[in-house]
Design a protein around this motif. Structure first.
Motif, PDB file in Angstrom:
ATOM      1  N   GLY A 127      -0.785  34.872   6.658  1.00  0.00           N
ATOM      2  CA  GLY A 127       0.275  34.308   7.487  1.00  0.00           C
ATOM      3  C   GLY A 127       0.869  35.335   8.427  1.00  0.00           C
ATOM      4  N   ALA A 128       1.147  36.536   7.886  1.00  0.00           N
ATOM      5  CA  ALA A 128       1.707  37.602   8.722  1.00  0.00           C
ATOM      6  C   ALA A 128       0.706  38.036   9.789  1.00  0.00           C
ATOM      7  N   TYR A 129      -0.571  38.056   9.440  1.00  0.00           N
ATOM      8  CA  TYR A 129      -1.614  38.436  10.396  1.00  0.00           C
ATOM      9  C   TYR A 129      -1.697  37.433  11.546  1.00  0.00           C
ATOM     10  N   LEU A 130      -1.667  36.153  11.241  1.00  0.00           N
ATOM     11  CA  LEU A 130      -1.742  35.131  12.288  1.00  0.00           C
ATOM     12  C   LEU A 130      -0.522  35.184  13.194  1.00  0.00           C
ATOM     13  N   LEU A 131       0.641  35.447  12.610  1.00  0.00           N
ATOM     14  CA  LEU A 131       1.848  35.571  13.419  1.00  0.00           C
ATOM     15  C   LEU A 131       1.760  36.772  14.349  1.00  0.00           C
ATOM     16  N   ILE A 132       1.276  37.889  13.835  1.00  0.00           N
ATOM     17  CA  ILE A 132       1.169  39.079  14.671  1.00  0.00           C
ATOM     18  C   ILE A 132       0.120  38.879  15.760  1.00  0.00           C
ATOM     19  N   MET A 133      -0.908  38.073  15.472  1.00  0.00           N
ATOM     20  CA  MET A 133      -1.894  37.773  16.512  1.00  0.00           C
ATOM     21  C   MET A 133      -1.262  36.986  17.668  1.00  0.00           C
ATOM     22  N   ALA A 134      -0.353  36.097  17.329  1.00  0.00           N
ATOM     23  CA  ALA A 134       0.360  35.351  18.372  1.00  0.00           C
ATOM     24  C   ALA A 134       1.179  36.306  19.232  1.00  0.00           C
ATOM     25  N   LEU A 135       1.802  37.294  18.587  1.00  0.00           N
ATOM     26  CA  LEU A 135       2.583  38.285  19.336  1.00  0.00           C
ATOM     27  C   LEU A 135       1.677  39.205  20.152  1.00  0.00           C
ATOM     28  N   VAL A 136       0.507  39.532  19.599  1.00  0.00           N
ATOM     29  CA  VAL A 136      -0.442  40.389  20.310  1.00  0.00           C
ATOM     30  C   VAL A 136      -0.821  39.791  21.657  1.00  0.00           C
ATOM     31  N   TRP A 137      -1.083  38.476  21.666  1.00  0.00           N
ATOM     32  CA  TRP A 137      -1.578  37.857  22.898  1.00  0.00           C
ATOM     33  C   TRP A 137      -0.474  37.280  23.778  1.00  0.00           C
ATOM     34  N   THR A 138       0.764  37.482  23.385  1.00  0.00           N
ATOM     35  CA  THR A 138       1.889  37.136  24.264  1.00  0.00           C
ATOM     36  C   THR A 138       2.615  38.424  24.636  1.00  0.00           C
ATOM     37  N   HIS A 139       3.445  38.903  23.744  1.00  0.00           N
ATOM     38  CA  HIS A 139       4.195  40.128  23.983  1.00  0.00           C
ATOM     39  C   HIS A 139       3.294  41.340  24.202  1.00  0.00           C
ATOM     40  N   GLY A 140       2.297  41.547  23.316  1.00  0.00           N
ATOM     41  CA  GLY A 140       1.547  42.787  23.288  1.00  0.00           C
ATOM     42  C   GLY A 140       0.514  42.949  24.384  1.00  0.00           C
ATOM     43  N   SER A 141       0.153  41.918  25.073  1.00  0.00           N
ATOM     44  CA  SER A 141      -0.829  42.057  26.152  1.00  0.00           C
ATOM     45  C   SER A 141      -0.329  41.395  27.430  1.00  0.00           C
ATOM     46  N   PHE A 142      -0.060  40.104  27.350  1.00  0.00           N
ATOM     47  CA  PHE A 142       0.337  39.324  28.527  1.00  0.00           C
ATOM     48  C   PHE A 142       1.669  39.819  29.107  1.00  0.00           C
ATOM     49  N   PHE A 143       2.726  39.828  28.289  1.00  0.00           N
ATOM     50  CA  PHE A 143       4.048  40.207  28.781  1.00  0.00           C
ATOM     51  C   PHE A 143       4.089  41.671  29.207  1.00  0.00           C
ATOM     52  N   GLU A 144       3.532  42.553  28.371  1.00  0.00           N
ATOM     53  CA  GLU A 144       3.626  43.984  28.682  1.00  0.00           C
ATOM     54  C   GLU A 144       2.874  44.335  29.956  1.00  0.00           C
ATOM     55  N   GLU A 145       1.719  43.744  30.187  1.00  0.00           N
ATOM     56  CA  GLU A 145       0.995  44.053  31.423  1.00  0.00           C
ATOM     57  C   GLU A 145       1.729  43.525  32.651  1.00  0.00           C
ATOM     58  N   LEU A 146       2.259  42.323  32.544  1.00  0.00           N
ATOM     59  CA  LEU A 146       2.982  41.776  33.693  1.00  0.00           C
ATOM     60  C   LEU A 146       4.266  42.556  33.971  1.00  0.00           C
ATOM     61  N   LEU A 147       4.934  43.009  32.936  1.00  0.00           N
ATOM     62  CA  LEU A 147       6.197  43.722  33.128  1.00  0.00           C
ATOM     63  C   LEU A 147       5.979  45.184  33.500  1.00  0.00           C
ATOM     64  N   PHE A 148       5.251  45.927  32.670  1.00  0.00           N
ATOM     65  CA  PHE A 148       5.143  47.373  32.847  1.00  0.00           C
ATOM     66  C   PHE A 148       4.176  47.765  33.949  1.00  0.00           C
ATOM     67  N   ARG A 149       3.174  46.971  34.196  1.00  0.00           N
ATOM     68  CA  ARG A 149       2.284  47.265  35.297  1.00  0.00           C
ATOM     69  C   ARG A 149       2.702  46.468  36.546  1.00  0.00           C
TER      70      ARG A 149
END
Length: 237
Positions: A127-149
């Motif tokens: 359960g924790a792994y699936l939740l972190i995967m959701a964060l990986v592909w929102t916050h951890g990749s999508f959001f961070e690239e759009l914001l920081f780059r």
């Protein structure tokens, strides 16, 4: 500064654009810092994602107010997926080179504490792994690239007047800030290495990301996915 017909001074369009870019840049960076620092005493796991989500909302509003969208900063549907995947692999290779070289320097200066215990609960917990995967592909990749780059590099460069020199300075500032954002759980060793990773992504953003940021999002997401999958399986990454 120019003069209007009634003698009052007015801002030139160039100066007005730079001031607007500075205002918007300060707004987004402030949200990133304030939201995160406010939540850290309560939760290390969700402070970062909450801050990037908040900054995305503010950044989207500020772009819309200027008649722009994230697509103007590179969020485009790829015209060629084979080319996009090829650029993703190239991005990943350059990322590894930059981070491994910086790791050699960081090893001489600071202790490597990894990610502390921020993700220790993931091991063996589906359960924790699936939740972190959701964060990986929102916050951890999508959001961070759009914001920081996309957002921070473009707006910083515009504040500095635009052009190659301004892009390079903006790249360095964005990379340093990106590294600092990770110091609270990775220590300064991790901050240096992560900053080097941000530098790698930023170089490629200046190369092709303004037209298609998708390779950066995919590369970022793959690296984070591998890291979290290793943790779930109990493999040292």
């Amino acid at each position: 500064m120019s003069q209007s017909k009634n003698g009052a001074s007015t801002k030139s369009p160039a100066n007005y654009n730079r001031l607007t870019a500075l205002r918007d840049l300060i707004a987004v960076v402030s949200v990133l810092v304030i939201v995160k620092q406010s939540l850290l005493p309560t939760t290390q796991l969700y402070a970062g994602p909450a801050s990037t989500l908040s900054a995305m909302i503010v950044g989207s509003f500020l772009l819309h107010r200027k008649g722009l969208a994230w697509s103007d900063l590179g969020l485009q549907w790829p015209q060629s997926w084979p080319k996009t995947l090829g650029m993703t692999l190239l991005t990943m290779a350059f990322f590894l080179v930059c981070t491994q070289l910086m790791a050699l320097v960081a090893d001489l200066l600071f202790e490597d504490i990894g990610t502390s215990d921020r993700f220790s609960h993931i091991e063996g917990n589906l359960g924790a792994y699936l939740l972190i995967m959701a964060l990986v592909w929102t916050h951890g990749s999508f959001f961070e690239e759009l914001l920081f780059r996309a957002f921070i590099i473009n707006h910083t460069s515009e504040v500095l007047g635009g052009g190659l020199r301004s892009d390079i300075v903006a790249l360095i500032i964005s990379s340093a800030f990106f590294g600092y954002r990770h110091a609270y759980y990775q220590g300064w060793h991790g901050a240096l290495v992560t900053g080097a990773g941000g530098f790698a992504f930023g170089v490629f953003y200046l190369w092709f990301g303004r037209r298609n940021i998708m390779p950066l999002i995919l590369a970022h997401g793959v690296f984070n996915t591998l890291g979290q999958t290793f943790r779930y399986l109990g493999i040292e990454d």
